[in-house]
Scaffold this motif. Sequence first.
Motif, PDB file in Angstrom:
ATOM      1  N   GLY A  64      -7.712  -6.106 -89.434  1.00 61.22           N
ATOM      2  CA  GLY A  64      -7.330  -6.963 -88.322  1.00 61.22           C
ATOM      3  C   GLY A  64      -8.089  -6.684 -87.039  1.00 61.22           C
ATOM      4  O   GLY A  64      -8.035  -7.473 -86.088  1.00 61.22           O
ATOM      5  N   ARG A  65      -8.794  -5.565 -86.999  1.00 60.49           N
ATOM      6  CA  ARG A  65      -9.573  -5.212 -85.803  1.00 60.49           C
ATOM      7  C   ARG A  65     -11.081  -5.217 -86.070  1.00 60.49           C
ATOM      8  O   ARG A  65     -11.865  -5.530 -85.171  1.00 60.49           O
ATOM      9  CB  ARG A  65      -9.174  -3.827 -85.304  1.00 60.49           C
ATOM     10  CG  ARG A  65      -7.712  -3.704 -84.914  1.00 60.49           C
ATOM     11  CD  ARG A  65      -7.434  -2.359 -84.235  1.00 60.49           C
ATOM     12  NE  ARG A  65      -7.676  -1.222 -85.127  1.00 60.49           N
ATOM     13  CZ  ARG A  65      -8.531  -0.234 -84.863  1.00 60.49           C
ATOM     14  NH1 ARG A  65      -9.241  -0.239 -83.739  1.00 60.49           N
ATOM     15  NH2 ARG A  65      -8.676   0.773 -85.712  1.00 60.49           N
ATOM     16  N   PHE A  66     -11.476  -4.842 -87.276  1.00 62.77           N
ATOM     17  CA  PHE A  66     -12.891  -4.745 -87.633  1.00 62.77           C
ATOM     18  C   PHE A  66     -13.254  -5.875 -88.604  1.00 62.77           C
ATOM     19  O   PHE A  66     -12.437  -6.273 -89.447  1.00 62.77           O
ATOM     20  CB  PHE A  66     -13.202  -3.420 -88.320  1.00 62.77           C
ATOM     21  CG  PHE A  66     -13.117  -2.202 -87.434  1.00 62.77           C
ATOM     22  CD1 PHE A  66     -12.595  -2.243 -86.160  1.00 62.77           C
ATOM     23  CD2 PHE A  66     -13.592  -0.980 -87.907  1.00 62.77           C
ATOM     24  CE1 PHE A  66     -12.525  -1.115 -85.356  1.00 62.77           C
ATOM     25  CE2 PHE A  66     -13.540   0.165 -87.133  1.00 62.77           C
ATOM     26  CZ  PHE A  66     -12.997   0.097 -85.856  1.00 62.77           C
ATOM     27  N   THR A  67     -14.507  -6.328 -88.508  1.00 60.76           N
ATOM     28  CA  THR A  67     -15.009  -7.355 -89.416  1.00 60.76           C
ATOM     29  C   THR A  67     -16.405  -6.975 -89.886  1.00 60.76           C
ATOM     30  O   THR A  67     -17.297  -6.736 -89.062  1.00 60.76           O
ATOM     31  CB  THR A  67     -15.077  -8.731 -88.727  1.00 60.76           C
ATOM     32  OG1 THR A  67     -13.768  -9.085 -88.247  1.00 60.76           O
ATOM     33  CG2 THR A  67     -15.555  -9.790 -89.704  1.00 60.76           C
ATOM     34  N   ILE A  68     -16.580  -6.922 -91.196  1.00 69.19           N
ATOM     35  CA  ILE A  68     -17.894  -6.642 -91.775  1.00 69.19           C
ATOM     36  C   ILE A  68     -18.562  -7.966 -92.153  1.00 69.19           C
ATOM     37  O   ILE A  68     -17.884  -8.906 -92.600  1.00 69.19           O
ATOM     38  CB  ILE A  68     -17.770  -5.704 -92.998  1.00 69.19           C
ATOM     39  CG1 ILE A  68     -19.145  -5.238 -93.468  1.00 69.19           C
ATOM     40  CG2 ILE A  68     -16.986  -6.359 -94.128  1.00 69.19           C
ATOM     41  CD1 ILE A  68     -19.086  -4.133 -94.522  1.00 69.19           C
ATOM     42  N   SER A  69     -19.868  -8.031 -91.966  1.00 69.15           N
ATOM     43  CA  SER A  69     -20.614  -9.226 -92.343  1.00 69.15           C
ATOM     44  C   SER A  69     -22.034  -8.817 -92.737  1.00 69.15           C
ATOM     45  O   SER A  69     -22.448  -7.681 -92.489  1.00 69.15           O
ATOM     46  CB  SER A  69     -20.644 -10.248 -91.200  1.00 69.15           C
ATOM     47  OG  SER A  69     -21.264  -9.702 -90.052  1.00 69.15           O
TER      48      SER A  69
ATOM     49  N   MET B  83     -16.368  -4.386 -84.205  1.00 71.12           N
ATOM     50  CA  MET B  83     -15.196  -3.540 -83.975  1.00 71.12           C
ATOM     51  C   MET B  83     -14.535  -3.948 -82.679  1.00 71.12           C
ATOM     52  O   MET B  83     -15.148  -3.848 -81.603  1.00 71.12           O
ATOM     53  CB  MET B  83     -15.612  -2.065 -83.927  1.00 71.12           C
ATOM     54  CG  MET B  83     -16.390  -1.608 -85.142  1.00 71.12           C
ATOM     55  SD  MET B  83     -16.719   0.161 -85.150  1.00 71.12           S
ATOM     56  CE  MET B  83     -17.752   0.306 -83.716  1.00 71.12           C
ATOM     57  N   ASN B  84     -13.300  -4.427 -82.769  1.00 71.16           N
ATOM     58  CA  ASN B  84     -12.532  -4.846 -81.605  1.00 71.16           C
ATOM     59  C   ASN B  84     -11.303  -3.951 -81.431  1.00 71.16           C
ATOM     60  O   ASN B  84     -10.900  -3.249 -82.359  1.00 71.16           O
ATOM     61  CB  ASN B  84     -12.099  -6.299 -81.763  1.00 71.16           C
ATOM     62  CG  ASN B  84     -13.273  -7.260 -81.871  1.00 71.16           C
ATOM     63  OD1 ASN B  84     -14.338  -7.039 -81.278  1.00 71.16           O
ATOM     64  ND2 ASN B  84     -13.088  -8.324 -82.625  1.00 71.16           N
ATOM     65  N   SER B  85     -10.728  -4.011 -80.260  1.00 69.06           N
ATOM     66  CA  SER B  85      -9.506  -3.243 -79.958  1.00 69.06           C
ATOM     67  C   SER B  85      -9.669  -1.790 -80.377  1.00 69.06           C
ATOM     68  O   SER B  85      -8.797  -1.212 -81.039  1.00 69.06           O
ATOM     69  CB  SER B  85      -8.301  -3.869 -80.672  1.00 69.06           C
ATOM     70  OG  SER B  85      -8.136  -5.213 -80.289  1.00 69.06           O
ATOM     71  N   LEU B  86     -10.760  -1.205 -79.963  1.00 65.63           N
ATOM     72  CA  LEU B  86     -11.067   0.160 -80.378  1.00 65.63           C
ATOM     73  C   LEU B  86     -10.060   1.160 -79.833  1.00 65.63           C
ATOM     74  O   LEU B  86      -9.538   1.005 -78.718  1.00 65.63           O
ATOM     75  CB  LEU B  86     -12.483   0.527 -79.960  1.00 65.63           C
ATOM     76  CG  LEU B  86     -13.573  -0.077 -80.853  1.00 65.63           C
ATOM     77  CD1 LEU B  86     -14.914  -0.090 -80.144  1.00 65.63           C
ATOM     78  CD2 LEU B  86     -13.661   0.681 -82.162  1.00 65.63           C
ATOM     79  N   LYS B  87      -9.799   2.177 -80.646  1.00 63.98           N
ATOM     80  CA  LYS B  87      -8.845   3.229 -80.313  1.00 63.98           C
ATOM     81  C   LYS B  87      -9.559   4.579 -80.323  1.00 63.98           C
ATOM     82  O   LYS B  87     -10.581   4.737 -81.006  1.00 63.98           O
ATOM     83  CB  LYS B  87      -7.721   3.254 -81.347  1.00 63.98           C
ATOM     84  CG  LYS B  87      -6.990   1.938 -81.524  1.00 63.98           C
ATOM     85  CD  LYS B  87      -5.965   2.028 -82.652  1.00 63.98           C
ATOM     86  CE  LYS B  87      -5.251   0.707 -82.853  1.00 63.98           C
ATOM     87  NZ  LYS B  87      -4.251   0.782 -83.959  1.00 63.98           N
TER      88      LYS B  87
END
Length: 116
Positions: free
Chosen positions: A66-71, A83-87
């Motif tokens: 839900g936060r990361f997307t591979i392409s 990588m979004n909403s990194l923690k």
Amino acid sequence: QVQLVESGGGLVQPGGSLRLSCAASGFTFNIYAMSWYRQAPGKERELVATITTFGVPTNYAASVKGRFTISRDNAQKMVYLQMNSLKPEDTAVYHCNAKYGSGSWWGQGTQVTVSS
């Protein structure tokens, strides 16, 4: 000569975004499944996400779903990790991996640090 070269890492604040890239050369890219792994200090390397030869993402780690997307772009021989909403717990060295049958190739990695 097989090469996987990662880029795009860096220092980012919690909640921020980064896009990692992996440039592949020296092998038939479009028949290899591509993955991103990460390794944090003192921890084992873990699988982050895989993308099939047809571009279907699979095997997202529960912690990044839900936060990361591979392409991937087979024409350019590139694989990406948005990588979004990194923690802070995402801090690690991120490695690109290419796998086909018993063959497996690794890049040197790119450091991602999430800190305020």
